[in-house]
Design a protein around this motif. Structure first.
Motif, PDB file in Angstrom:
ATOM      1  N   LYS A  34       0.831  -1.220   0.000  1.00  0.00           N
ATOM      2  CA  LYS A  34       0.000   0.000   0.000  1.00  0.00           C
ATOM      3  C   LYS A  34       0.861   1.264   0.000  1.00  0.00           C
ATOM      4  O   LYS A  34       0.345   2.383   0.086  1.00  0.00           O
ATOM      5  N   PHE A  35       2.175   1.068  -0.117  1.00  0.00           N
ATOM      6  CA  PHE A  35       3.098   2.207  -0.147  1.00  0.00           C
ATOM      7  C   PHE A  35       2.812   3.113  -1.340  1.00  0.00           C
ATOM      8  O   PHE A  35       2.434   2.652  -2.409  1.00  0.00           O
ATOM      9  N   LYS A  36       2.979   4.428  -1.134  1.00  0.00           N
ATOM     10  CA  LYS A  36       2.784   5.391  -2.209  1.00  0.00           C
ATOM     11  C   LYS A  36       4.051   6.212  -2.435  1.00  0.00           C
ATOM     12  O   LYS A  36       4.711   6.617  -1.472  1.00  0.00           O
ATOM     13  N   ILE A  37       4.374   6.421  -3.700  1.00  0.00           N
ATOM     14  CA  ILE A  37       5.546   7.218  -4.074  1.00  0.00           C
ATOM     15  C   ILE A  37       5.152   8.693  -4.062  1.00  0.00           C
ATOM     16  O   ILE A  37       4.149   9.092  -4.659  1.00  0.00           O
ATOM     17  N   THR A  38       5.954   9.499  -3.379  1.00  0.00           N
ATOM     18  CA  THR A  38       5.687  10.943  -3.306  1.00  0.00           C
ATOM     19  C   THR A  38       6.918  11.715  -3.774  1.00  0.00           C
ATOM     20  O   THR A  38       7.970  11.121  -4.071  1.00  0.00           O
ATOM     21  N   GLN A  39       6.811  13.041  -3.780  1.00  0.00           N
ATOM     22  CA  GLN A  39       7.918  13.879  -4.256  1.00  0.00           C
ATOM     23  C   GLN A  39       9.183  13.693  -3.430  1.00  0.00           C
ATOM     24  O   GLN A  39      10.297  13.878  -3.928  1.00  0.00           O
ATOM     25  N   SER A  40       9.029  13.322  -2.167  1.00  0.00           N
ATOM     26  CA  SER A  40      10.204  13.151  -1.303  1.00  0.00           C
ATOM     27  C   SER A  40      11.072  11.974  -1.737  1.00  0.00           C
ATOM     28  O   SER A  40      12.222  11.852  -1.310  1.00  0.00           O
ATOM     29  N   ASP A  41      10.542  11.099  -2.598  1.00  0.00           N
ATOM     30  CA  ASP A  41      11.312   9.938  -3.071  1.00  0.00           C
ATOM     31  C   ASP A  41      12.199  10.271  -4.267  1.00  0.00           C
ATOM     32  O   ASP A  41      12.951   9.410  -4.725  1.00  0.00           O
ATOM     33  N   PHE A  42      12.115  11.505  -4.770  1.00  0.00           N
ATOM     34  CA  PHE A  42      12.897  11.906  -5.946  1.00  0.00           C
ATOM     35  C   PHE A  42      14.096  12.750  -5.530  1.00  0.00           C
ATOM     36  O   PHE A  42      14.028  13.532  -4.580  1.00  0.00           O
ATOM     37  N   ASN A  43      15.207  12.573  -6.275  1.00  0.00           N
ATOM     38  CA  ASN A  43      16.411  13.345  -5.964  1.00  0.00           C
ATOM     39  C   ASN A  43      16.358  14.730  -6.602  1.00  0.00           C
ATOM     40  O   ASN A  43      15.341  15.112  -7.201  1.00  0.00           O
ATOM     41  N   GLU A  44      17.468  15.454  -6.516  1.00  0.00           N
ATOM     42  CA  GLU A  44      17.493  16.826  -7.049  1.00  0.00           C
ATOM     43  C   GLU A  44      17.291  16.864  -8.556  1.00  0.00           C
ATOM     44  O   GLU A  44      16.823  17.853  -9.115  1.00  0.00           O
ATOM     45  N   GLU A  45      17.649  15.766  -9.235  1.00  0.00           N
ATOM     46  CA  GLU A  45      17.465  15.695 -10.690  1.00  0.00           C
ATOM     47  C   GLU A  45      16.057  15.200 -11.043  1.00  0.00           C
ATOM     48  O   GLU A  45      15.770  14.884 -12.192  1.00  0.00           O
ATOM     49  N   LYS A  46      15.195  15.115 -10.022  1.00  0.00           N
ATOM     50  CA  LYS A  46      13.803  14.669 -10.192  1.00  0.00           C
ATOM     51  C   LYS A  46      13.729  13.237 -10.721  1.00  0.00           C
ATOM     52  O   LYS A  46      12.926  12.912 -11.584  1.00  0.00           O
ATOM     53  N   SER A  47      14.614  12.393 -10.191  1.00  0.00           N
ATOM     54  CA  SER A  47      14.652  10.987 -10.597  1.00  0.00           C
ATOM     55  C   SER A  47      14.578  10.078  -9.382  1.00  0.00           C
ATOM     56  O   SER A  47      15.029  10.434  -8.287  1.00  0.00           O
ATOM     57  N   ALA A  48      14.001   8.885  -9.594  1.00  0.00           N
ATOM     58  CA  ALA A  48      13.985   7.838  -8.576  1.00  0.00           C
ATOM     59  C   ALA A  48      14.166   6.502  -9.288  1.00  0.00           C
ATOM     60  O   ALA A  48      13.711   6.331 -10.416  1.00  0.00           O
ATOM     61  N   LYS A  49      14.841   5.571  -8.618  1.00  0.00           N
ATOM     62  CA  LYS A  49      15.120   4.275  -9.243  1.00  0.00           C
ATOM     63  C   LYS A  49      14.201   3.207  -8.660  1.00  0.00           C
ATOM     64  O   LYS A  49      14.188   2.981  -7.451  1.00  0.00           O
ATOM     65  N   LEU A  50      13.422   2.565  -9.549  1.00  0.00           N
ATOM     66  CA  LEU A  50      12.554   1.459  -9.163  1.00  0.00           C
ATOM     67  C   LEU A  50      13.186   0.173  -9.678  1.00  0.00           C
ATOM     68  O   LEU A  50      13.494   0.063 -10.869  1.00  0.00           O
ATOM     69  N   SER A  51      13.396  -0.789  -8.783  1.00  0.00           N
ATOM     70  CA  SER A  51      14.136  -2.001  -9.160  1.00  0.00           C
ATOM     71  C   SER A  51      13.324  -3.258  -8.889  1.00  0.00           C
ATOM     72  O   SER A  51      12.585  -3.342  -7.910  1.00  0.00           O
ATOM     73  N   PHE A  52      13.499  -4.232  -9.804  1.00  0.00           N
ATOM     74  CA  PHE A  52      12.943  -5.569  -9.624  1.00  0.00           C
ATOM     75  C   PHE A  52      14.118  -6.536  -9.599  1.00  0.00           C
ATOM     76  O   PHE A  52      14.788  -6.758 -10.607  1.00  0.00           O
ATOM     77  N   GLY A  53      14.403  -7.088  -8.421  1.00  0.00           N
ATOM     78  CA  GLY A  53      15.563  -7.946  -8.293  1.00  0.00           C
ATOM     79  C   GLY A  53      16.845  -7.149  -8.444  1.00  0.00           C
ATOM     80  O   GLY A  53      16.874  -5.924  -8.277  1.00  0.00           O
ATOM     81  N   LYS A  54      17.915  -7.846  -8.816  1.00  0.00           N
ATOM     82  CA  LYS A  54      19.217  -7.188  -8.934  1.00  0.00           C
ATOM     83  C   LYS A  54      19.505  -6.665 -10.324  1.00  0.00           C
ATOM     84  O   LYS A  54      20.422  -5.869 -10.518  1.00  0.00           O
ATOM     85  N   LYS A  55      18.709  -7.097 -11.312  1.00  0.00           N
ATOM     86  CA  LYS A  55      19.085  -6.836 -12.692  1.00  0.00           C
ATOM     87  C   LYS A  55      18.209  -5.822 -13.411  1.00  0.00           C
ATOM     88  O   LYS A  55      18.654  -5.196 -14.370  1.00  0.00           O
ATOM     89  N   ARG A  56      16.953  -5.653 -12.974  1.00  0.00           N
ATOM     90  CA  ARG A  56      16.054  -4.781 -13.729  1.00  0.00           C
ATOM     91  C   ARG A  56      15.809  -3.489 -12.969  1.00  0.00           C
ATOM     92  O   ARG A  56      15.367  -3.495 -11.817  1.00  0.00           O
ATOM     93  N   HIS A  57      16.105  -2.380 -13.637  1.00  0.00           N
ATOM     94  CA  HIS A  57      15.975  -1.058 -13.021  1.00  0.00           C
ATOM     95  C   HIS A  57      15.277  -0.126 -13.993  1.00  0.00           C
ATOM     96  O   HIS A  57      15.572  -0.112 -15.188  1.00  0.00           O
ATOM     97  N   ILE A  58      14.358   0.656 -13.476  1.00  0.00           N
ATOM     98  CA  ILE A  58      13.647   1.664 -14.254  1.00  0.00           C
ATOM     99  C   ILE A  58      13.827   3.017 -13.575  1.00  0.00           C
ATOM    100  O   ILE A  58      13.724   3.120 -12.348  1.00  0.00           O
ATOM    101  N   LEU A  59      14.106   4.033 -14.353  1.00  0.00           N
ATOM    102  CA  LEU A  59      14.260   5.375 -13.823  1.00  0.00           C
ATOM    103  C   LEU A  59      12.908   6.088 -13.915  1.00  0.00           C
ATOM    104  O   LEU A  59      12.352   6.262 -15.000  1.00  0.00           O
ATOM    105  N   LEU A  60      12.375   6.431 -12.759  1.00  0.00           N
ATOM    106  CA  LEU A  60      11.151   7.233 -12.722  1.00  0.00           C
ATOM    107  C   LEU A  60      11.537   8.698 -12.744  1.00  0.00           C
ATOM    108  O   LEU A  60      12.350   9.139 -11.934  1.00  0.00           O
TER     109      LEU A  60
END
Length: 418
Positions: free
Chosen positions: A388-414
């Protein structure tokens, strides 16, 4: 001492491409006497081919590299029927518009592997809709259908296995092997095409074409198939837990394609280097002899070379650098696959399940929940344990990016759009 007189069969044999050949000695003799024309057919069932189609594409590549002429046959006509080979149920019938759309997507891949043009061994692309759509059915039955024995057709695996499993086989599908055989006879007549290649599941269809060409035109035709590949663990090539490994960049990013090869099982590295790269065999022998942690270097070379063949050297280098930045340096890389989010989505709090499915890391909320329950999901390298976790602005860095990962190999840049 080479096994064959011809370069083409020697290359295919030494790299593991040959499963069956209709008359190996006669084909080898014909190839050693000069260039031939050969074809492989590709039905248009999706907007892109997947990595399971690489084996036949590489066969066409080596054919052209050894001086012969490749023909890429698009199945604009046969796609409307559906190949029963290896299937338990009939394909979903596609509209003509969908087939045309799929065909235009598939065409893009071949420019990366083959040279098209007017020179003697330049590749050509044709479509069996050009002759199948204008057939007069009564004439076709009289002139072509009479050469096919139902008894023999029932003995081919594509039919026999379906019937043994008591799965229905429609009369429409039963016609497929007749049309594919007719393709071979037509390409012989129009292009002097004497060899059909494909996966081993196509053997029955190919043999029918050889026989029909002999009956209609007195032609000496040949068939050559490659093995249907599985990984050492038994998984089918071209499929992963996350779905098909597509060849078109707009359906699978070059980075994710690179990662697919980087994740090759240790036991498959040497075999895949021979099949899916053009590295010299002497170099491959050195790489496949590596053990322990060193095998990872061979996997990176496999990933780079396979990605370079499909997407070009620049994209392969970019993918390798992105992986290095992400895994070895632990930093975010702008070259990771990106999903853009609006400020409105994030201000309201984006449910983690929605983010996972939107990023393509799961196909449904249920699958996303299972990933979370299995401790496979991380946000900015922190494990997500609450579905039920929600992603908010506090999860983004100064470049307005956040990394969402599935396992060790798959990464998506939000990334947050302005």
């Amino acid at each position: 001492m080479p096994k064959y007189q011809s370069d083409f069969l020697n290359i295919l044999s030494s790299r593991g491409f040959i499963h069956q050949c209709s008359d190996e000695t006669a084909l080898d003799k014909k190839l050693s006497e000069g260039p031939i024309t050969a074809y492989i057919g590709f039905d248009c069932t999706a907007k892109s081919l997947h990595v399971g189609s690489l084996l036949p594409i590489m066969m066409l590549y080596w054919l052209q590299q050894t001086g012969s002429k490749p023909v890429v046959l698009m199945g604009g006509g046969t796609t409307q029927i559906g190949d029963p080979s290896g299937k338990d149920a009939a394909r979903q019938l596609l509209t003509l518009d969908t087939i045309e759309e799929n065909k235009s997507g598939i065409r893009k891949v071949f420019d990366q592997f083959l040279t098209f043009g007017e020179a003697k061994n330049d590749a050509i692309m044709t479509d069996n809709a050009d002759w199948l759509m204008d057939i007069n059915y009564v004439n076709f039955l009289r002139d072509v259908g009479r050469h096919f024995s139902i008894n023999r057709m029932l003995s081919f695996d594509s039919v026999k296995l379906r019937l043994e499993r008591e799965q229905p086989l429609s009369f429409l599908e039963f016609n497929y092997m007749i049309f594919q055989a007719y393709d071979f006879a037509e390409l012989y007549k129009e292009e002097n095409c004497t060899l059909q290649m494909g996966g081993s599941d196509q053997w029955g269809n190919i043999v029918n074409g050889i026989d029909l060409g002999r009956r209609l035109h007195g032609a000496e035709l040949f068939g050559l198939t490659a093995p249907l590949l599985t990984t050492s663990s038994g998984a089918k090539m071209g499929k992963t837990a996350d779905g098909a490994v597509w060849l078109n960049a707009d359906m699978l990013s070059p980075y994710d394609y690179w990662q697919y090869w980087r994740n090759t099982e240790d036991a498959d590295v040497g075999r895949f280097l021979k099949l899916f790269t053009i590295l010299p065999l002497e170099e491959i022998e050195k790489l496949e002899s590596l053990e322990g942690a060193e095998i990872n270097e061979a996997k990176k070379i496999l990933a780079f070379e396979a990605t370079k063949l499909l997407h070009g050297q620049e994209e392969a280098q970019k993918a390798a650098e992105t992986a290095k930045t992400t895994f070895e340096k632990g930093q975010l890389s702008e070259d990771l696959p990106q999903i853009k989010l609006t400020k409105e989505e994030v201000e309201a709090g984006l449910p983690i399940l929605n983010a996972i499915t939107k990023a393509g890391l799961a196909s449904s909320n249920g699958e996303a929940r299972r990933h979370i329950k299995g401790n496979a999901i991380k946000l900015n390298d922190e494990k997500v344990s609450d579905d039920k976790f929600k992603i908010t602005q506090s999860d983004f860095n100064e470049e307005k990016s956040a990394k969402l990962s599935f396992g060790k190999k798959r990464h998506i840049l939000l990334t947050l759009s302005d």
